[in-house]
Write an enzyme that holds these catalytic residues in place. Sequence first.
Site, short mmCIF file in Angstrom:
data_model
loop_
_atom_site.label_atom_id
_atom_site.label_comp_id
_atom_site.label_asym_id
_atom_site.label_seq_id
_atom_site.Cartn_x
_atom_site.Cartn_y
_atom_site.Cartn_z
CD GLU A 106 0.60 -2.89 -3.57
OE1 GLU A 106 1.41 -2.06 -3.63
OE2 GLU A 106 -0.27 -2.95 -4.59
CG ASP A 110 4.17 -1.93 2.57
OD1 ASP A 110 5.32 -2.31 2.22
OD2 ASP A 110 4.09 -0.61 2.69
CG ASP A 128 2.45 -4.35 -6.36
OD1 ASP A 128 3.35 -4.00 -5.67
OD2 ASP A 128 2.00 -3.79 -7.55
CD GLU A 168 4.45 -4.67 -0.52
OE1 GLU A 168 5.62 -4.28 -0.22
OE2 GLU A 168 3.83 -4.12 -1.50
#
Length: 224
Positions: free
Chosen positions: A38, A42, A111, A114
Amino acid sequence: MEENHSKIGYSFSDPSLESLAYTHASCNADHGDNQRLEFLGDAALDLIIADALYHRLPAQDEGALDRTRASLVNGRSLAAKAKELDLGAHIRVSESQRRHHPEPSESMLEDALEALIGAIYLDGGLKATRDFVSRIFKNELESIEASSDQRNPKSELQEWAQKHCAGALPEYTLVRSEGPDHKRRYTASVQLEGKPIGKGEGSSIKVAEMAAAEIALEAIEKNA
């Protein structure tokens, strides 16, 4: 995971990465969970969206680009994208988590998306990741570019000048150009009735003039 390939449009060389992307921290699995992926996803998502906006919106300054990116990449929009890809059906959680929360939360969906982006980056590199992100955000990016193209700060400034300055027209001057040919930067200023009212920079003279007009319009609005 084969049933999800048609939805995400990417086939993993290493299926364990996809599996890890869907593993929630509550599982306490020996092989880990999706939190590190994640983090990676991101960062990759921010870079790819920032790069797309930089090239699609040449007249926007840093602040405008940042606001546009934030409108695209936020918890609600990412959760919505995860739902479109049906990621909720693949997220693995502990039995305790499932009993208390039968459906994945918005945060879990965000989450997972990502983490999936991070997994694609590790599995296929930046190009594969860019292709995936560009595809799932295709409509939003095209809509932003279209709305930006419809707005022309130079035309708006000219209309304002004709209305408020007895028909006077803005005049643009190239102040300087610097940098190597492949990465040249231009600075332009705009004057109205002989007075400078804005200065802007860009990757071409046209973009610099557009930026100067935008800054002039912002100053006019602020002083109105």
